[in-house]
Design a protein around this motif. Structure first.
Motif, PDB file in Angstrom:
ATOM      1  N   PRO A  72       0.820  -1.214   0.000  1.00 10.95           N
ATOM      2  CA  PRO A  72       0.000   0.000   0.000  1.00 10.95           C
ATOM      3  C   PRO A  72       0.854   1.264   0.000  1.00 10.95           C
ATOM      4  CG  PRO A  72      -0.863  -1.594   1.559  1.00 10.95           C
ATOM      5  CD  PRO A  72       0.455  -2.128   1.092  1.00 10.95           C
ATOM      6  N   LEU A  73       0.342   2.288  -0.654  1.00 16.51           N
ATOM      7  CA  LEU A  73       1.078   3.541  -0.761  1.00 16.51           C
ATOM      8  C   LEU A  73       0.890   4.417   0.464  1.00 16.51           C
ATOM      9  CD1 LEU A  73       0.230   4.345  -4.489  1.00 16.51           C
ATOM     10  CD2 LEU A  73       2.312   3.319  -3.574  1.00 16.51           C
ATOM     11  N   ARG A  74      -0.182   4.178   1.239  1.00 16.51           N
ATOM     12  CA  ARG A  74      -0.434   4.977   2.432  1.00 16.51           C
ATOM     13  C   ARG A  74      -1.451   4.245   3.298  1.00 16.51           C
ATOM     14  NH1 ARG A  74      -1.547   7.780  -1.761  1.00 16.51           N
ATOM     15  NH2 ARG A  74      -0.090   9.414  -1.165  1.00 16.51           N
ATOM     16  N   THR A  75      -1.539   4.618   4.555  1.00 13.64           N
ATOM     17  CA  THR A  75      -2.575   4.071   5.440  1.00 13.64           C
ATOM     18  C   THR A  75      -3.864   4.856   5.218  1.00 13.64           C
ATOM     19  OG1 THR A  75      -1.902   5.530   7.251  1.00 13.64           O
ATOM     20  CG2 THR A  75      -0.878   3.352   7.150  1.00 13.64           C
ATOM     21  N   TRP A  76      -4.981   4.176   5.419  1.00  8.90           N
ATOM     22  CA  TRP A  76      -6.272   4.818   5.172  1.00  8.90           C
ATOM     23  C   TRP A  76      -7.352   3.999   5.862  1.00  8.90           C
ATOM     24  CZ3 TRP A  76     -10.973   3.577   2.937  1.00  8.90           C
ATOM     25  CH2 TRP A  76     -11.817   4.653   2.605  1.00  8.90           C
ATOM     26  N   ALA A  77      -8.432   4.654   6.283  1.00  8.90           N
ATOM     27  CA  ALA A  77      -9.570   3.949   6.877  1.00  8.90           C
ATOM     28  C   ALA A  77     -10.841   4.727   6.586  1.00  8.90           C
ATOM     29  CB  ALA A  77      -9.391   3.771   8.380  1.00  8.90           C
TER      30      ALA A  77
ATOM     31  N   ARG B 127      -7.329  -0.843  -8.616  1.00  4.26           N
ATOM     32  CA  ARG B 127      -6.622   0.138  -7.799  1.00  4.26           C
ATOM     33  C   ARG B 127      -7.640   0.932  -6.989  1.00  4.26           C
ATOM     34  NH1 ARG B 127      -3.480   4.969 -10.544  1.00  4.26           N
ATOM     35  NH2 ARG B 127      -5.224   6.199  -9.782  1.00  4.26           N
ATOM     36  N   MET B 128      -7.374   1.060  -5.705  1.00  6.60           N
ATOM     37  CA  MET B 128      -8.252   1.790  -4.814  1.00  6.60           C
ATOM     38  C   MET B 128      -7.663   3.164  -4.535  1.00  6.60           C
ATOM     39  SD  MET B 128      -9.452   0.772  -0.935  1.00  6.60           S
ATOM     40  CE  MET B 128      -9.782  -0.911  -1.476  1.00  6.60           C
ATOM     41  N   ASP B 129      -8.432   4.209  -4.860  1.00  2.00           N
ATOM     42  CA  ASP B 129      -8.028   5.587  -4.598  1.00  2.00           C
ATOM     43  C   ASP B 129      -9.008   6.207  -3.614  1.00  2.00           C
ATOM     44  OD1 ASP B 129      -6.214   5.031  -6.560  1.00  2.00           O
ATOM     45  OD2 ASP B 129      -6.757   6.714  -7.863  1.00  2.00           O
ATOM     46  N   SER B 130      -8.526   7.142  -2.828  1.00  2.00           N
ATOM     47  CA  SER B 130      -9.408   7.877  -1.931  1.00  2.00           C
ATOM     48  C   SER B 130      -9.757   9.221  -2.553  1.00  2.00           C
ATOM     49  CB  SER B 130      -8.735   8.104  -0.571  1.00  2.00           C
ATOM     50  OG  SER B 130      -7.623   8.969  -0.697  1.00  2.00           O
TER      51      SER B 130
END
Length: 357
Positions: A179-184, A206-209
């Protein structure tokens, strides 16, 4: 038509749920003409046998069906009418989905905040995980987050969690790349289920926020947007998992045999009597064993009771041919998982024994 079977427009309006002005409009449109019109006063009267047609007309218009389509439905037989209604609803849903996607683009342009890549996953694996975990969701007006799926991205994994407060299902996925960054965030379950049907056919997603949700991006297909559920906090499932007691009794049983026994069970509540050699299904009321299933296990014998609507989904979504039940007492959550695959787990809450008698 006899005069006694006629009713003035005001009475007919109340019977059919249509306003007098709407009845005049539909009469002028040729959809619902009055039974009689007084030649001098112009007063309109309707027959009792017209109430059913007027009611259907009102219901169709409540679906935003245009007049030509309403006329076609009213003139068709039952089968053809049903098909026309289904076609209209499908068109409305397509238009609503198009509007939702356009709204996402508009809102993103208003914020001037670009989407940020989070993680990449195998499309079929992600889709299967979504379907499995979403079985533990529920629609509850006071807590909309219970209809959502909690997605947590750490440095090593992506974890999906859902709960209806009687079950808690969670699955951990290994990303295709770190993962490129933590996210929730808690994502709308229905939108995620619809998106899963698309990404299932793609090797990688691919999952983007974004400011209002997540974007699921796949090659050669339109981005799938799933909105965040911001009303209310998702239950603190990590605290609940951390507070679980030590396992005292463990049993492994055939998933197919257990499901078949649950399907044949006559009651809404079901008891399990777990020993080292069998799992006996108990009937509520007398507590007698209705069926016995061979099992292997360790620990002391234990009786525990469940609502069938809690236990059955937890068992049916488990992976593999055998399920393992980790028990901690008759009033503690039971962990249900595959006997040989531990990345998908469900916790099921029992009911108190005295509630079954």
């Amino acid at each position: 038509m006899p005069h006694s079977e006629l009713m003035p427009i005001g009475v007919f309006a109340r019977r059919s749920g249509l306003t007098p002005s709407a009845l005049r409009f539909y009469a002028d449109s040729g959809l619902l003409s009055p039974a009689t019109v007084h030649p001098v006063t112009g007063y309109r009267s309707y027959g009792a046998d017209q109430v059913a047609k007027a009611t259907v007309l009102r219901q169709l218009r409540e679906l935003d069906m245009p007049l030509p389509a309403v006329e076609a439905v009213l003139a068709a037989g039952p089968g053809e009418a049903s098909r026309l209604v289904d076609e209209h609803v499908a068109r409305v849903l397509r238009e609503a989905e198009t509007a939702r996607r356009k709204a996402v683009v508009i809102k993103s342009s208003l914020t001037d905040v670009p989407s940020l890549p989070i993680a990449a996953l195998k499309g079929p694996v992600f889709a299967d995980a979504v379907e499995q975990v979403l079985t533990a969701t529920v629609r509850e007006p006071g807590m909309p987050v219970l209809a959502g799926l909690r997605i947590e991205v750490s440095e090593e994994a992506v974890t999906l969690t859902a709960t209806d407060r009687y079950r808690l299902s969670t699955r951990t996925l290994v990303p295709a790349v770190p993962p490129l960054r933590t996210w929730a965030g808690t994502v709308d379950g229905e939108e995620l289920r619809a998106s899963a049907a698309v990404v299932r056919r793609c090797a990688t997603v691919r999952m983007d926020s974004s400011p209002h949700g997540i974007l699921l991006r796949v090659a050669d297909r339109e981005d799938q947007h799933c909105r965040l559920l911001g009303d209310g906090q998702f239950p603190d499932h990590r605290q609940m998992l951390a507070a679980l007691r030590e396992v005292t009794t463990r049993t492994t049983v055939s998933k197919a045999l257990l499901l078949r026994s649950l399907e044949d069970h006559p009651g809404e509540r079901i008891g399990l009597h777990v020993t080292d050699g069998t799992v006996a299904l108990l009937a509520a009321g007398d507590g007698h064993a209705a069926n016995r299933i061979p099992a292997t296990g360790t620990g002391p014998p234990l009786r525990i009771w469940f609502e069938l609507t809690t236990l059955y989904p937890a068992v049916s979504t488990a992976l593999g041919p055998d399920v393992m039940l980790d028990l901690r007492g008759d009033d503690q959550p039971v962990t249900i998982r595959s006997a040989d695959c531990g990345d998908f787990t469900t916790l099921a809450m029992p009911v108190k024994p005295e509630h079954t008698i």
